[in-house]
Every structure is written in C-alpha cells, then in structure tokens.
Design an enzyme around this catalytic site. Sequence first.
Site, mmCIF file in Angstrom:
data_model
loop_
_atom_site.group_PDB
_atom_site.id
_atom_site.type_symbol
_atom_site.label_atom_id
_atom_site.label_comp_id
_atom_site.label_asym_id
_atom_site.label_seq_id
_atom_site.Cartn_x
_atom_site.Cartn_y
_atom_site.Cartn_z
ATOM 1 N N SER A 10 0.862 -1.179 0.000
ATOM 2 C CA SER A 10 0.000 0.000 0.000
ATOM 3 C C SER A 10 0.899 1.229 0.000
ATOM 4 O O SER A 10 1.717 1.389 -0.900
ATOM 5 C CB SER A 10 -0.942 -0.041 1.209
ATOM 6 O OG SER A 10 -1.850 1.040 1.180
ATOM 7 N N HIS A 37 -2.664 -1.035 -3.326
ATOM 8 C CA HIS A 37 -3.782 -0.112 -3.150
ATOM 9 C C HIS A 37 -3.545 1.096 -4.037
ATOM 10 O O HIS A 37 -2.507 1.750 -3.933
ATOM 11 C CB HIS A 37 -3.897 0.328 -1.701
ATOM 12 C CG HIS A 37 -4.217 -0.790 -0.761
ATOM 13 N ND1 HIS A 37 -4.056 -0.689 0.588
ATOM 14 C CD2 HIS A 37 -4.707 -2.044 -0.978
ATOM 15 C CE1 HIS A 37 -4.426 -1.822 1.173
ATOM 16 N NE2 HIS A 37 -4.806 -2.661 0.229
ATOM 17 N N ASP A 130 -4.503 -4.729 5.723
ATOM 18 C CA ASP A 130 -4.840 -5.587 4.595
ATOM 19 C C ASP A 130 -3.638 -6.483 4.273
ATOM 20 O O ASP A 130 -2.499 -6.036 4.282
ATOM 21 C CB ASP A 130 -5.207 -4.738 3.372
ATOM 22 C CG ASP A 130 -5.753 -5.552 2.220
ATOM 23 O OD1 ASP A 130 -6.251 -6.673 2.455
ATOM 24 O OD2 ASP A 130 -5.700 -5.058 1.082
#
Length: 192
Positions: A10, A37, A130
Amino acid sequence: MYQLICIGASWGGLRAISRVLTDLPEGIGQPIVIAQHRHRDTYEALLTELLALRIRRPVIDVEDKTPIETRHVYVAPPDYHLLVERGSFALSIDERVQYARPSIDVLFESAAEAYREHVIGIILTGANEDGAAGLARIKARGGVAIVQDPSCAERRTMPEAALAATVADAVLPLEEIAKFLYGLCVETPVKP
C-alpha cells in the site's frame, strides 16, 4: 515446486515493489501477481506503466480470465478485487476489504486456495492491516510467507499486522527479498 509469487503493498508500495522486481534474477520464472492499493485518478493508476519501464518482464493490468503465464508480472486493476483461479484470474467488484479494492487479502486467500503449498506471499510497506489474513492463509495452506522488515518499511503497519497474524518464513529488508526468492525458486519447475 513454487508456481506463483504474490506481492501486496500500500503506502510506499511503488518504490518497494520496484526494488523487489528490479532485483529479481533472470532465473526466476514464476509468475508474479501484485495487489497495490491505488485509485484510478492518481499517479498510482499508472503502476503498470511505471513498472514496465523499470523491469524486463511483461507487466500486465489483469482483465477477467487473463491466463497466468511464466515470467509475467500481473497487476490488480484499480477498483477491482483480483482473484486467482488455477491457471487464470478473475475480477470482482465485491465490497471493499480493509477499505481497499483491490484487496491484498482477497488476492492472497484466493491464491492460497488455488495453489496451496505452491504459492509465495510477500507483504511490503503499507498503512493498514490488509494482507495479514491473506498471508496467514497462504502459510496455513503450506505456502511461504515473506514480510518486509517493518523497521525498513515506509509505513510499518502492514508488515507488523502480517507478523502478528502468522509466523513468517523470512522478515527481510527490501534489498534481500529478491535474493531470498532466488533461493526458493531458481531450482524448481515452473508450471502455472
């Protein structure tokens, strides 16, 4: 033995992913799948193009039913979950997971089910949790779990969450991940 490498990142992911991929030796032929992401309306939307400029492997934004081929790098498109099936990919617009779509958890969990002990999961820098559950699923199915050393990550939340969720096979700074992959992959047959 290992047939698929999955990478999740991310915040700070472009730099981290680029470093791992540019360091990969030619002998590693396993397909690589990335969930980063990103949003359609930012520079992150250009992830595929930016990676293609930096590495000497085909880099592809996945479409539904894209076949998995050796030596290719596959990137989850913005605003879609990327799921691994045996030999191909599927896309989904299901609800966000950990506020993200694409979700690293969705990618890793589907890869663990499709490839079981033949998958390697790598968690890099990121500012949420995540990927932790997905990496734990890969490990539970007999795969390999690699985590970027949180002290070296641009954002340590994601690597720390992964380490809290499962026992990693390796916790490494970015510059050592490709070398570790070489040790795992170079002598093994490559069959997507």
